[in-house]
Design an enzyme around this catalytic site. Structure first.
Site, mmCIF file in Angstrom:
data_model
loop_
_atom_site.group_PDB
_atom_site.id
_atom_site.type_symbol
_atom_site.label_atom_id
_atom_site.label_comp_id
_atom_site.label_asym_id
_atom_site.label_seq_id
_atom_site.Cartn_x
_atom_site.Cartn_y
_atom_site.Cartn_z
ATOM 1 N N MET A 30 -29.558 97.489 22.121
ATOM 2 C CA MET A 30 -29.129 98.883 21.945
ATOM 3 C C MET A 30 -27.607 98.965 22.051
ATOM 4 O O MET A 30 -27.051 100.017 22.363
ATOM 5 C CB MET A 30 -29.813 99.779 22.974
ATOM 6 N N GLY A 31 -26.935 97.835 21.816
ATOM 7 C CA GLY A 31 -25.475 97.840 21.833
ATOM 8 C C GLY A 31 -24.907 97.894 23.242
ATOM 9 O O GLY A 31 -25.604 97.572 24.206
ATOM 10 N N HIS A 37 -26.440 90.104 26.924
ATOM 11 C CA HIS A 37 -26.822 90.070 25.505
ATOM 12 C C HIS A 37 -26.301 88.798 24.834
ATOM 13 O O HIS A 37 -26.994 88.168 24.039
ATOM 14 C CB HIS A 37 -26.209 91.260 24.752
ATOM 15 N N GLY A 148 -34.319 89.742 27.310
ATOM 16 C CA GLY A 148 -33.873 89.384 28.658
ATOM 17 C C GLY A 148 -34.938 89.710 29.703
ATOM 18 O O GLY A 148 -35.619 90.731 29.607
ATOM 19 N N SER A 188 -26.099 97.546 30.478
ATOM 20 C CA SER A 188 -25.170 98.455 29.783
ATOM 21 C C SER A 188 -24.923 99.688 30.630
ATOM 22 O O SER A 188 -23.922 100.381 30.460
ATOM 23 C CB SER A 188 -25.755 98.870 28.434
ATOM 24 N N ARG A 189 -25.850 99.994 31.527
ATOM 25 C CA ARG A 189 -25.707 101.192 32.361
ATOM 26 C C ARG A 189 -24.705 101.006 33.496
ATOM 27 O O ARG A 189 -24.270 101.994 34.093
ATOM 28 C CB ARG A 189 -27.064 101.568 32.968
HETATM 29 O O1 PAF Z 1 -34.157 96.121 25.876
HETATM 30 C C1 PAF Z 1 -33.588 96.854 25.042
HETATM 31 O O2 PAF Z 1 -32.358 96.896 24.938
HETATM 32 C C2 PAF Z 1 -34.431 97.754 24.139
HETATM 33 O O3 PAF Z 1 -35.544 98.216 24.817
HETATM 34 C C3 PAF Z 1 -34.831 97.068 22.824
HETATM 35 C C4 PAF Z 1 -35.735 95.875 23.061
HETATM 36 C C5 PAF Z 1 -33.578 96.624 22.075
HETATM 37 C C6 PAF Z 1 -35.577 98.058 21.941
HETATM 38 O O4 PAF Z 1 -34.798 99.175 21.629
#
Ligand code: PAF
Length: 282
Positions: A30-31, A37, A148, A188-189
């Protein structure tokens, strides 16, 4: 690296790769990319000929509109990181592109793995995850897909979705949690933590690690759950949503340590208004 915004363009590149018999590694994200990541991307790069990373803040998995609104979005920086990591295709669609043609009302059969913990606290969340990941699987037909272990339950739910939806040929690879030097699991949070909450946040992993010793010292499952919860709740502004010690296959709580070989403790904690998750294997 190609930045692709439409499904048709993505499928064109995938067809070319398939025609050449190339292996395809998919990393859904989700960026707001961080080293966690990038560890998935590195592994995908090592293990596949073509690497696809999706960057899409998926609205259907957010049951809280404020959470969707405040989710960090850093596309420009993300693209630089992916380019530097040697990614072939960054798939960056809009919500209309993902959900425009086909309705997002499908209810997946996710079984009991999706009913507890995150499933109980965030109704509809896992169905939303299944909606996006099933579409990504369909459009990219990956050889391997990387997730992850911080989102431990999510991996079980995705495995279940893959088996009921016929994606049995995709190897779903669970990758280790990446942590800051002080033990905080990368998320990311984390950027949303206040300086004070950031200072306390490593206590999550420290407390989980201490609980391994508590188990060795003879504390029961219930006692360990109580002591982890109590320690974290004693920090001002911190509230444990749940701490469950579960069977890693079924996600159901265990009553005693010997019920399964390696139970997993899964925690969700609010540090102020930031919801953090983590887990530890006993
Ligand atoms: O883990 C995440 O970042 C999200 O749940 C995913 C797997 C990209 C689906 O939107």
């Amino acid at each position: 690296m190609k930045i692709v915004r439409t499904v048709s363009e993505l499928q064109k590149y995938i067809s070319e790769a398939v025609a050449k018999n190339q292996t395809i590694g998919l990393v859904p994200t989700m960026g707001a990319l961080h080293a966690g990541h990038l560890s998935l991307v590195d592994r995908a790069r090592r293990e596949n000929q073509v690497v696809v990373v999706s960057v899409f803040v998926n609205p259907t998995q957010f049951n809280n509109p404020a959470d969707l609104e405040t989710y960090p979005r850093t596309e420009e920086a993300d693209m630089k990181l992916l380019q530097a990591a040697g990614v072939d295709i960054a798939f960056v669609p809009t919500a209309e592109e993902v959900y425009g043609d086909t309705p997002d009302t499908k209810q997946f059969d996710l079984g009991t793995v999706a009913e507890v913990m995150e499933g109980a606290m965030r109704p509809g969340h896992f169905n939303g995850v299944a909606q996006i990941v099933s579409r990504l699987f369909l459009w990219t037909r990956p050889t391997k897909a990387y997730f992850g272990k911080k989102d431990f339950q999510q991996i079980a739910v995705i495995r279940r979705m893959a088996s009921t939806e016929g994606f049995t040929d995709i190897d779903i690879v669970a990758c280790p949690i990446v942590r800051e030097n002080d033990g905080l699991a990368l998320s990311s949070r984390n950027v949303r933590l206040t300086p004070e909450m950031r200072k306390y946040a490593p206590t999550i992993y420290a407390t989980l690690t201490e609980s391994l010793e508590d188990r060795r010292q003879g504390k029961t499952v219930t006692e360990v759950i109580e002591s982890v919860t109590k320690k974290l709740n004693s920090i001002p502004g911190v509230k444990v949503e749940y701490y469950s010690i579960v069977d890693p296959d079924t996600m159901l709580p265990v009553d005693n340590w010997n019920q399964v070989e390696h139970p997993v403790g899964c925690i969700t904690v609010y540090f102020g208004d930031v919801r953090l998750i983590d887990n530890i294997t006993y």
